[in-house]
Motif scaffolding. Sequence first.
Motif, PDB file in Angstrom:
ATOM      1  N   SER A  78      38.902  46.445  42.319  1.00  0.00           N
ATOM      2  CA  SER A  78      40.111  45.913  42.942  1.00  0.00           C
ATOM      3  C   SER A  78      41.353  46.456  42.260  1.00  0.00           C
ATOM      4  O   SER A  78      41.423  46.530  41.028  1.00  0.00           O
ATOM      5  CB  SER A  78      40.124  44.392  42.878  1.00  0.00           C
ATOM      6  N   THR A  79      42.327  46.811  43.081  1.00  0.00           N
ATOM      7  CA  THR A  79      43.626  47.187  42.547  1.00  0.00           C
ATOM      8  C   THR A  79      44.340  45.914  42.087  1.00  0.00           C
ATOM      9  O   THR A  79      43.915  44.802  42.418  1.00  0.00           O
ATOM     10  CB  THR A  79      44.476  47.869  43.622  1.00  0.00           C
ATOM     11  N   PRO A  80      45.425  46.066  41.346  1.00  0.00           N
ATOM     12  CA  PRO A  80      46.185  44.881  40.930  1.00  0.00           C
ATOM     13  C   PRO A  80      46.739  44.088  42.100  1.00  0.00           C
ATOM     14  O   PRO A  80      47.154  42.946  41.941  1.00  0.00           O
ATOM     15  CB  PRO A  80      47.317  45.476  40.085  1.00  0.00           C
ATOM     16  N   PHE A  81      46.716  44.665  43.293  1.00  0.00           N
ATOM     17  CA  PHE A  81      47.263  43.987  44.454  1.00  0.00           C
ATOM     18  C   PHE A  81      46.191  43.294  45.282  1.00  0.00           C
ATOM     19  O   PHE A  81      46.386  43.017  46.450  1.00  0.00           O
ATOM     20  CB  PHE A  81      48.046  44.985  45.310  1.00  0.00           C
ATOM     21  N   ASN A  82      45.053  43.027  44.639  1.00  0.00           N
ATOM     22  CA  ASN A  82      43.996  42.242  45.281  1.00  0.00           C
ATOM     23  C   ASN A  82      43.365  42.962  46.464  1.00  0.00           C
ATOM     24  O   ASN A  82      42.875  42.323  47.386  1.00  0.00           O
ATOM     25  CB  ASN A  82      44.549  40.877  45.733  1.00  0.00           C
TER      26      ASN A  82
ATOM     27  N   ASN B  55      41.695  47.267  38.189  1.00  0.00           N
ATOM     28  CA  ASN B  55      41.593  46.503  36.947  1.00  0.00           C
ATOM     29  C   ASN B  55      40.630  45.321  37.012  1.00  0.00           C
ATOM     30  O   ASN B  55      40.540  44.529  36.083  1.00  0.00           O
ATOM     31  CB  ASN B  55      42.987  46.007  36.534  1.00  0.00           C
ATOM     32  N   TYR B  56      39.913  45.192  38.113  1.00  0.00           N
ATOM     33  CA  TYR B  56      38.979  44.072  38.242  1.00  0.00           C
ATOM     34  C   TYR B  56      37.746  44.573  38.961  1.00  0.00           C
ATOM     35  O   TYR B  56      37.840  45.213  40.003  1.00  0.00           O
ATOM     36  CB  TYR B  56      39.651  42.933  39.006  1.00  0.00           C
TER      37      TYR B  56
ATOM     38  N   ARG C 134      36.970  42.500  33.702  1.00  0.00           N
ATOM     39  CA  ARG C 134      38.342  43.004  33.852  1.00  0.00           C
ATOM     40  C   ARG C 134      38.523  44.207  32.956  1.00  0.00           C
ATOM     41  O   ARG C 134      37.760  44.429  32.015  1.00  0.00           O
ATOM     42  CB  ARG C 134      39.351  41.900  33.538  1.00  0.00           C
TER      43      ARG C 134
END
Lengths: 111, 114
Positions: free
Chosen positions: A93-97, A31-32, A51
């Motif tokens: 990047s995944t939502p988990f950075n 998402n980034y 984003r």
Amino acid sequence: GENVEQHPSTLSVQEGDSAVIKCTYSDSASNYFPWYKQELGKRPQLIIDIRSNVGEKKDQRIAVTLNKTAKHFSLHITETQPEDSAVYFCAASTPFNQFYFGTGTSLTVIP
Amino acid sequence: KAGVTQTPRYLIKTRGQQVTLSCSPISGHRSVSWYQQTPGQGLQFLFEYFSETQRNKGNFPGRFSGRQFSNSRSEMNVSTLELGDSALYLCASSLPFQTADTQYFGPGTRLTVL
């Protein structure tokens, strides 16, 4: 896991022309999407990011577009200048950075 | 604010030795990620630490390990060095408060294994 592909690996343009670099990603949860510029012997520097809730973002001569459905995003540099010569990296990047980077595009702007 | 710093900047080691690299993040950043950069391979993700815990891990062998201290400074250790470990090792810090956020890179440590 995520897989980010980047094309082309090298790109030469005449000063004043536009340059386009394309990336695809595989994980729909990403998402980034930042873009980094790395000059020879220096650290990667963020130049623009987007984003997943935005389709396009522009900052002066630099723009990024995102197509979530097709899972691809692109960097557009207009009116290129010799100082734009560098290696450009896209990332997702995944939502988990957790970031996954493309293999880079070496851009040369010919005066 | 001061940027991300890494020490040492250059290292020369021989095969079989071990090495420890250090990274100090931007003040207030609690997430530190490590990457290996080699020509043609781009940036390969090693691991990410957040609040002293390894939160994410890439596909590297167990010879690569890391840790993070209570002040967010992080170290990376590579044991039993191989010639293929020669690379630029970059760390990056970010704010942890959003799901994913801008990473700021350090200058890197250039490791040469002979």
